[in-house]
Scaffold this motif. Structure first.
Motif, short mmCIF file in Angstrom:
data_model
loop_
_atom_site.label_atom_id
_atom_site.label_comp_id
_atom_site.label_asym_id
_atom_site.label_seq_id
_atom_site.Cartn_x
_atom_site.Cartn_y
_atom_site.Cartn_z
N LEU A 56 0.91 -1.26 -0.01
CA LEU A 56 0.04 -0.17 0.02
C LEU A 56 0.76 1.14 0.21
CD1 LEU A 56 -2.66 -1.27 2.49
CD2 LEU A 56 -3.01 -1.35 0.14
N SER A 86 -10.50 -3.19 2.94
CA SER A 86 -10.44 -1.86 2.30
C SER A 86 -11.98 -1.16 2.37
CB SER A 86 -9.89 -1.98 1.07
OG SER A 86 -10.45 -2.54 0.12
N GLN A 88 -13.39 -1.43 -0.36
CA GLN A 88 -13.62 -1.14 -2.03
C GLN A 88 -13.82 -2.48 -2.57
OE1 GLN A 88 -13.47 1.90 -3.12
NE2 GLN A 88 -13.15 2.48 -0.92
#
Length: 108
Positions: A56, A86, A88
């Motif tokens: 990351l 995350s 996402q």
């Protein structure tokens, strides 16, 4: 660490960094004009379950999963990546073995 999906090409002639702008999408598949991300045809995708670690940046790593592999017309490998915790959804990203490290699926 060597990628399990093949050797890493250097000096890719279709790489925008090498002066060739044939591929106008960034590493997440978003076009320079803001076009939708890569959306390969279903029959061209190899669906898998591959655990990974994702860099990351700034020394932070996260567990994730690749759920599909796809190769574009220029021969570049793409993976459908989801980074755990995350929040996402999974997205198509150009595979970079320096950033996405493949983990064993079963015994060493």
């Amino acid at each position: 660490m060597e990628s399990q999906c093949g050797h890493r090409e250097t000096g890719d002639p279709a790489d925008p960094a090498n002066g060739d702008d044939r591929d106008e999408r960034d590493e997440r598949g978003v076009g320079a004009d803001g076009a939708d991300p890569v959306d390969p045809a279903e029959h061209t995708v190899q669906w898998v379950y591959q655990p990974v670690e994702v860099d990351l940046g700034e020394g932070a790593w996260a567990l994730g999963r690749i759920s599909g592999w796809w190769q574009d017309a220029t021969g570049r490998r793409w993976c459908r990546l989801r980074v755990g915790r995350s929040g996402q959804p999974a997205y198509w990203e150009r595979f970079d073995p320096a950033r996405v490290v493949l983990l064993p699926v079963s015994g060493l």
